[in-house]
Design a protein around this motif. Structure first.
Motif, mmCIF file in Angstrom:
data_model
loop_
_atom_site.group_PDB
_atom_site.id
_atom_site.type_symbol
_atom_site.label_atom_id
_atom_site.label_comp_id
_atom_site.label_asym_id
_atom_site.label_seq_id
_atom_site.Cartn_x
_atom_site.Cartn_y
_atom_site.Cartn_z
ATOM 1 N N LYS A 59 -74.651 63.462 -84.088
ATOM 2 C CA LYS A 59 -73.700 62.777 -84.838
ATOM 3 C C LYS A 59 -72.433 62.514 -84.180
ATOM 4 O O LYS A 59 -71.651 63.400 -83.960
ATOM 5 N N VAL A 78 -76.001 54.115 -89.510
ATOM 6 C CA VAL A 78 -75.688 55.548 -89.276
ATOM 7 C C VAL A 78 -76.524 56.289 -89.789
ATOM 8 O O VAL A 78 -77.233 57.437 -88.952
ATOM 9 N N TYR A 95 -67.675 58.529 -91.079
ATOM 10 C CA TYR A 95 -68.072 57.934 -90.095
ATOM 11 C C TYR A 95 -67.384 56.664 -89.580
ATOM 12 O O TYR A 95 -67.544 56.105 -88.685
ATOM 13 N N SER A 131 -75.849 63.528 -94.669
ATOM 14 C CA SER A 131 -75.050 64.095 -93.953
ATOM 15 C C SER A 131 -74.946 65.462 -94.334
ATOM 16 O O SER A 131 -74.228 66.334 -93.412
#
Length: 512
Positions: free
Chosen positions: A153, A296, A310, A473
């Motif tokens: 990430k 993402v 993000y 996430s």
């Protein structure tokens, strides 16, 4: 002897005459100076008002006429010489002082608008942390440590941070890859790594996995990375925003720090505005809405609030895809700015659908009555944040947030805004960020001042049902989410289309 007395008398009379003439001449010169300085101050004020770009021509003409009228008063008082022109001089000096002060504040307002606009970037704060009891106090103390990193990430940010750390230390550092940011946190506390490098925006994810994570670590170093963003609106003209429908994403971030810093978003509102029909549709979406994050998550679903970590652009893409609309503008504010803006406005009158009491975790205890409530900044924030005292939890909190935004809009389009305009700009400077240009905001305000018009504001909240799901996430952890109601989402899409197509609400609140 008589001749000498007459000569002395004439000499004394002439001397007094010369003294009076000298005093009169000085008064005349001072009066002229007053007129000149007042003229300069008047011209300066007209210049800065014109540069501000928010005052309609008809009001500029009115101000010019008033300034000319005041100038004539000063000039007439000096020409007429009534009572030595004292009134005119005093009037001119006081007016000149006010004009220069006014010019200063107008110039300041212009500068403050420029500071909150044009925010086409985000700031990622990269952090180096060790355990709270670690003896290291600086990066140099940790030069031979093993650093836990996570490249899956934000690899560009991580590489930039590693490079900067090595530059600061003067040597290469040893790194080990972690599976996730949650794993990073756990491995640090389990002493499997000596230090970790991570994006500060991910702190909330670590807190979800490790209780009181922030209290168990010590930050050695931070490194800010400014990332330029493209919202696809670079070609928009300054006046198009007053002629064509547009949508703004209003984000309330859960931090009291730098507003441009990447952070989770607790308030997720979009305002669909049609400037030709004076319609505003406020749409609130629960922070736990279970949706994919375009660009993402690779199709995996996540909480809407996690999109904010993000970047603001990720939140905008997420909501844009959910409601099938383009969102090119944003206004982002943190908790500090909400308090300051509402207080500067003199409080707001908020309509509550329910009676309830906010808890201390919302900032302060407020006994909210069903119906109208006058709230100051701290109370308005607590009203917006409270969800534990509400049977419908986050869904009702979203409606309450809409109520506060609506109340703020009411004040913003009313004459009250003129009284506290400079204070409001002072309070939002540094606490509000938008990617609208300065010229666009000035054009919007100028059009509203010129044309007036009552705005129709309709509020709607996306609905859903509570669930437990795995999120992109937070891999490996079941989290509470809100499953979107397809009918609710479809209804909101239809309302957005109706606003953009020029339809007028018949069941909305009218704001003068």
């Amino acid at each position: 002897m008589e001749r000498q007395r007459k000569t002395a008398k004439n000499t004394s009379h002439n001397r007094r005459g010369r003294v009076k003439e000298s005093k009169r001449s000085k008064r005349n010169r001072f009066g002229t100076v007053c007129i000149v300085i007042q003229t300069i101050a008047s011209i300066a004020l007209m210049i800065v008002l014109n540069l501000l770009g928010m005052i309609p021509l008809k009001y500029l003409i009115l101000v010019a006429v008033l300034l000319f009228f005041f100038w004539c008063i000063t000039l007439n008082s000096q020409v007429a010489r009534r009572k030595k022109g004292t009134f005119g001089k005093v009037f001119s000096l006081l007016l000149t002082f006010c004009l220069f002060i006014g010019s200063y504040y107008v110039a300041e307002a212009n500068d403050m608008i420029s500071r909150i606009t044009g925010g086409n970037y985000k700031v990622d704060k990269m952090i180096v942390a060790v355990r709270a009891d670690d003896p290291a106090e600086t990066l140099e103390d940790a030069a031979d440590y093993t650093f836990g990193v996570q490249f899956s990430k934000g690899s560009d940010n991580m590489q930039a941070a590693v490079s900067d750390i090595q530059k600061q230390i003067g040597s290469e550092i040893q790194t080990t890859e972690c599976d996730s940011v949650q794993t990073q946190a756990q491995q640090l506390l389990d002493e499997e790594v000596d230090a970790i490098i991570y994006n500060g925006a991910y702190t909330s994810l670590m807190e979800e996995n490790v209780t009181d994570f922030s209290k168990k670590i010590k930050i050695l170093y931070t490194f800010d990375i400014r990332v330029q963003l493209d919202f696809g609106n670079s070609g928009a003209t300054d006046d198009s925003i007053t002629k064509e429908p547009f949508t703004i994403y209003i984000s309330g971030i859960d931090t009291y720090g730098e507003v441009s810093e990447t952070s989770r978003s607790d308030v997720n509102l979009i305002a669909v505005v049609n400037p030709k029909t004076y319609q505003i549709l406020l749409v609130t979406t629960p922070r736990d809405y279970y949706v994919p994050i375009p660009g993402v998550s690779g199709g995996q679903k996540d909480k809407l609030t996690h999109a904010g970590i993000y970047g603001i652009d990720a939140s905008m893409r997420t909501l844009g895809e959910l409601y099938e609309t383009d969102i090119n503008y944003y206004a982002r504010l943190n908790f500090t700015s909400l308090i300051d803006i509402v207080d500067t406005l003199g409080g707001v009158d908020v309509y509550s659908e329910l009676a309830f009491q906010t808890g201390t975790e919302s900032g302060c205890i407020v006994d909210v009555q069903e119906g109208w409530n006058h709230l100051n900044g701290e109370q308005a924030l607590a009203f917006s944040r409270e969800r534990h005292a509400l049977a419908d939890g986050d869904n009702q909190r979203g409606k309450n947030q809409q109520a506060v935004i609506t109340a703020m809009i009411k004040k913003a389009v009313s004459p009250a805004i003129l009284v506290g305009a400079n204070g409001i700009l002072n309070s939002v400077s540094g606490n509000v960020d938008t990617n609208m240009s300065q010229d666009q905001i000035q054009t919007l305000i100028k059009t509203q001042l010129s044309d007036g018009g009552a705005w129709n504001i309709k509020s709607v909240a996306a609905e859903g049902t509570g669930d437990q799901q795995y999120c992109f996430s937070s891999p490996g952890s079941l989290l509470y989410v809100t499953q979107p109601d397809p009918n609710s989402v479809a209804s909101i899409k239809a309302m957005i289309d109706s606003v953009e197509n020029g339809e007028v609400f018949t069941d909305s609140e009218v704001v003068q």
